[in-house]
Design a protein around this motif. Structure first.
Motif, mmCIF file in Angstrom:
data_model
loop_
_atom_site.group_PDB
_atom_site.id
_atom_site.type_symbol
_atom_site.label_atom_id
_atom_site.label_comp_id
_atom_site.label_asym_id
_atom_site.label_seq_id
_atom_site.Cartn_x
_atom_site.Cartn_y
_atom_site.Cartn_z
ATOM 1 N N ALA A 257 2.166 11.937 -7.895
ATOM 2 C CA ALA A 257 1.979 10.529 -7.535
ATOM 3 C C ALA A 257 3.073 10.061 -6.586
ATOM 4 O O ALA A 257 3.006 8.946 -6.075
ATOM 5 N N GLY A 258 4.076 10.903 -6.354
ATOM 6 C CA GLY A 258 5.041 10.560 -5.314
ATOM 7 C C GLY A 258 6.492 10.509 -5.734
ATOM 8 O O GLY A 258 7.358 10.216 -4.916
ATOM 9 N N ALA B 263 6.869 7.405 -3.049
ATOM 10 C CA ALA B 263 5.725 7.950 -2.306
ATOM 11 C C ALA B 263 5.674 7.357 -0.900
ATOM 12 O O ALA B 263 5.441 8.066 0.087
ATOM 13 N N TYR B 264 5.905 6.061 -0.814
ATOM 14 C CA TYR B 264 5.839 5.400 0.498
ATOM 15 C C TYR B 264 7.011 5.833 1.376
ATOM 16 O O TYR B 264 6.851 6.062 2.579
ATOM 17 N N LEU C 18 1.223 -3.913 -7.590
ATOM 18 C CA LEU C 18 1.189 -4.119 -6.136
ATOM 19 C C LEU C 18 0.892 -5.578 -5.828
ATOM 20 O O LEU C 18 0.108 -6.192 -6.517
ATOM 21 N N GLN D 292 5.934 2.949 -12.689
ATOM 22 C CA GLN D 292 4.933 3.012 -11.625
ATOM 23 C C GLN D 292 5.532 2.576 -10.289
ATOM 24 O O GLN D 292 5.270 3.182 -9.249
ATOM 25 N N LYS D 293 6.330 1.516 -10.313
ATOM 26 C CA LYS D 293 6.910 1.013 -9.052
ATOM 27 C C LYS D 293 7.898 2.008 -8.457
ATOM 28 O O LYS D 293 7.920 2.234 -7.247
ATOM 29 N N GLN E 93 5.767 4.751 -6.832
ATOM 30 C CA GLN E 93 5.028 4.402 -5.607
ATOM 31 C C GLN E 93 5.974 4.113 -4.442
ATOM 32 O O GLN E 93 5.647 4.379 -3.282
ATOM 33 N N GLU E 94 7.166 3.613 -4.763
ATOM 34 C CA GLU E 94 8.124 3.375 -3.678
ATOM 35 C C GLU E 94 8.638 4.704 -3.101
ATOM 36 O O GLU E 94 8.815 4.826 -1.894
ATOM 37 N N TYR F 147 8.453 8.686 1.343
ATOM 38 C CA TYR F 147 8.133 10.040 1.824
ATOM 39 C C TYR F 147 7.132 9.972 2.982
ATOM 40 O O TYR F 147 7.299 10.629 4.002
ATOM 41 N N GLN F 148 6.109 9.133 2.812
ATOM 42 C CA GLN F 148 5.090 9.001 3.858
ATOM 43 C C GLN F 148 5.728 8.526 5.166
ATOM 44 O O GLN F 148 5.414 9.019 6.249
#
Lengths: 131, 558
Positions: free
Chosen positions: B247-248, B450-451, B558, B443-444, B447-448, B453-454
């Motif tokens: 999930a990142g 993951a972003y 989100l 979760q936060k 996801q942070e 990395y993107q």
């Protein structure tokens, strides 16, 4: 004069729990100045169409990695048409085999973004194609 | 590990070397100003005995098979026997999947790993409206005991170990497995395998939850208790960092959030009155093998040491087996590219090697075509061969913990442990893993990462070969596996046949008893087994539990 912000519904239809991609898209679209509403997991096509109309969005961005896109994406398009909301720009992403893309486009999905697509490409597509 | 005089010598020489090298770099700069791991741990130019001068060998490393297990959980590791080669598989119907399992066993695979479709994982029968379009897609569809009987037809359950990726309805699938074995004449005491049964990471990262946390934790502790009496060699849970990483998350977050969940399960079981050494030996773990080679190997070592310390110091466990972090590894699906898919074979090889050097107990190697679809038979074969080459040809399995004592790897092991511990302290302060998930904290964080990395990939800071560098034009892949859409209908037909043939009154009575049990505090397992035995469906059983327990509603992050 300020330009009206593009409103996007980011949606996860079906039972698939993989939400890394859609969450990254949410961040990227927000950073690009759009307003993004994320549905969360396990949305039925009915719920997605209802939310899109309720929220008055310009765009629906759906993500499916389970292989159920062949049923779920066209179903969303059918319901949008029934609701007279075919003017909403609908795009999709996830694990979607190349050979499925023509069928999905025929059903009205305007673009499919596969693994490895830069978020900037999605942002640009929306900016250029939203009415 | 060095005496003061030697260290002094190294220190002086090191200062001289650093000075000369700095002058060189001033003229000819390095590739980057700073270097770091994927988890953003800064990396020095060189590691020397000075980097680990305070390492106490006995306290920090010790010996394989001994506390704190940094160097491995068994004294001989792969000199005794290789890790279990276990490819996650399952699609379409029980008949199709049974064929794939037999093929994999013929190819030299040593354990089974069952993938279930999403309706099964969320406790819906194939005829449920929400199952439309999903039946048999990401795994095999299971509606009743009959499907599990078919799934293992001709596979002797006393001779294979079976891992099942099933979480919210784990109790139901375990019951079906026990009943199938009984029909083969195999008593539950002889069954070996694992159920994933890790609901907390479902809320945090994977998404196939059904019930809210409190009743979910009760089902899990009921399973712990039941298995300690009836299936003593069954791994009752596989506490999973894999999906958190997919999930990142970073490697540090993977260790921290997984062990935080582990702590929550131990606490729940203690609260339910179980004794730590009765259930802790059967806790197992599941990690990701990602791209940063040394960081990954260090991660596995750090996780082992950290868990041993937690079990000993925090929970007072006495049995050595309670202190050992035994784990399965899967290579990182999220690193596979759709572009130039053959490159994925090389990625998987490196990842598999890092897991082996990290001391994994079992391994799944991903197939090169998984950025497109479920793997084809050919791609699965190459993936399995990859681990066979690592095992039989590379020589890395011939000595225990070959990276032990590497200045870098020991430094990274310490660093990951410390950083994960800092997260664990923070989670404890916030009331533990369940509270941290309910607050959306975990979760936060994921996801942070993951972003971040993107963005690194899109800026080119993070190179992915074939994706953002060395690209080429290519034709779309061929020979992808497709699940026949007719699977949904045939599955519904089978379910209707089962319902027509079974003793309806027995089902009603078994479900009624299950409901009463769920409302009370008795162990659920015997009632679930009784319901399964008379062919109550998975959906019917889960509906009863939904009625009593309610359903989880995810928090928005989100």
């Amino acid at each position: 004069m300020t330009k009206k912000k593009i409103r996007v519904l980011a949606a996860k239809p079906g039972l698939d729990g993989h939400d890394r991609g859609i969450k990254v898209i949410c961040y990227a679209l927000r950073d690009a100045g759009m307003e993004v509403i994320y549905t969360g997991l396990r949305q039925t096509p009915e719920q997605i169409v209802h939310a899109a109309i309720q929220e008055g969005v310009d765009v629906i961005a759906m993500s499916v990695l389970s292989g159920a896109h062949d049923y779920l994406f066209p179903r969303v398009m059918e319901l949008l048409e029934e609701a007279g909301a075919s003017d909403i720009l609908v795009i999709g992403g996830g694990i979607i085999p190349e050979e499925d893309i023509p069928g999905l486009k025929k059903a009205g999905i305007r673009a499919i973004f596969g693994p490895g697509t830069p978020t900037s490409a999605t942002v640009r597509f929306i900016e250029e194609n939203v009415r | 590990m060095y005496d003061a005089k030697k260290l002094k010598e190294i220190e002086e020489a090191s200062a001289g070397w650093a000075e000369k090298t700095a002058a060189l770099v001033a003229k000819r700069p390095e590739r980057k100003e700073t270097f770091q791991t994927l988890s953003e741990i800064p990396l020095e130019r060189l590691y020397t005995p000075l980097s680990e001068s305070d390492l106490d060998y006995m306290e920090g490393l010790g010996f394989p098979g001994s506390y704190p297990y940094t160097r491995g959980v068994q004294p001989t590791m792969y000199r005794g026997r290789f890790w279990t080669m276990r490819q996650y598989a399952g699609f379409a119907t029980a008949e199709e999947s049974n064929k794939r399992y037999k093929y994999l066993l013929e190819q030299g695979q040593t354990g089974l790993s069952i993938a279930f479709d999403l309706p099964t994982q969320i406790g819906y029968d194939s005829d449920h409206p929400l199952a439309q379009g999903e039946v048999g897609k990401v795994g095999v569809a299971i509606d009743s005991l009959m499907d599990v009987e078919t799934l293992f037809d001709g596979i002797p359950l006393d001779r294979v170990s079976t891992s099942m990726t099933i979480n919210a309805p784990a109790a139901v699938l375990l019951a079906m497995y026990v009943e199938t074995a009984a029909k083969q004449g195999v008593p539950s005491e002889r069954l070996k395998g694992t159920i994933q049964n890790d609901i907390l990471k479902e809320y945090a990262a994977r998404g196939t939850y059904i019930f809210p946390p409190t009743p979910s934790m009760r089902v899990i502790t009921d399973i712990f208790s039941f298995c300690s009496q009836h299936i003593p060699t069954w791994n009752t849970i596989s506490i999973s960092g894999y999906h958190i990483r997919e999930a990142g998350s970073t490697a540090v977050q993977e260790v921290a959030f997984t062990l935080a969940n582990g702590i929550a399960y131990v606490e729940a079981a203690l609260q339910a009155g179980l004794k730590v050494d009765d259930f802790a030996p059967r806790l197992s773990f599941f990690f990701n093998a990602h791209m940063d080679f040394f960081e990954e190997s260090a991660k596995f070592r750090a996780a082992r040491r950290l868990w041993a310390r937690i079990m000993k110091e925090r929970f007072g466990a006495k049995s050595p087996k309670s202190l050992m972090l035994r784990f399965h590894t899967q290579t990182a699906g999220c690193t596979l590219t759709a572009q130039q898919p053959h490159n994925n074979v090389i990625r998987v090889t490196l990842q598999a090697l890092s897991a082996v050097l990290g001391g994994t107990q079992s391994l799944h190697t991903n197939s090169m075509d998984e950025a497109f679809s479920l793997p084809s038979e050919e791609a699965v074969q190459i993936a399995l061969r990859t681990q066979q080459v690592v095992a039989y040809e590379s020589g890395v399995a011939n000595t225990v913990d070959p990276l032990g004592g590497s200045f870098l790897v020991e430094r990274l092991t310490d660093e990951i442990e410390q950083r994960a511990q800092a997260y664990l302290d923070q989670i404890d302060e916030n009331g533990g893993a369940v509270a941290a998930i309910e607050q959306g904290f975990i979760q936060k964080e994921i996801q942070e990462s993951a972003y971040a990395y993107q963005r690194a990939v899109e800026s080119g800071d993070q190179v992915v070969v074939g994706l953002n560098k060395f690209q080429q034009e290519e034709a779309p892949p061929r020979n992808l596996l497709r699940v026949d859409p007719a699977v949904g209908e045939s599955q519904v037909t089978k379910l209707n046949q089962v319902k027509a043939r079974r003793d309806g009154a027995a089902v009603v009575s078994a479900l009624e008893k299950l409901k009463n049990c769920a409302q009370g505090t008795d162990n659920l397992m015997p009632h679930i087994i009784a319901a399964v035995r008379c062919y109550a469906s998975l959906g019917e059983i889960c509906d009863i539990l939904r009625g009593v327990f309610g359903e989880y509603r995810a928090v928005s992050t989100l």
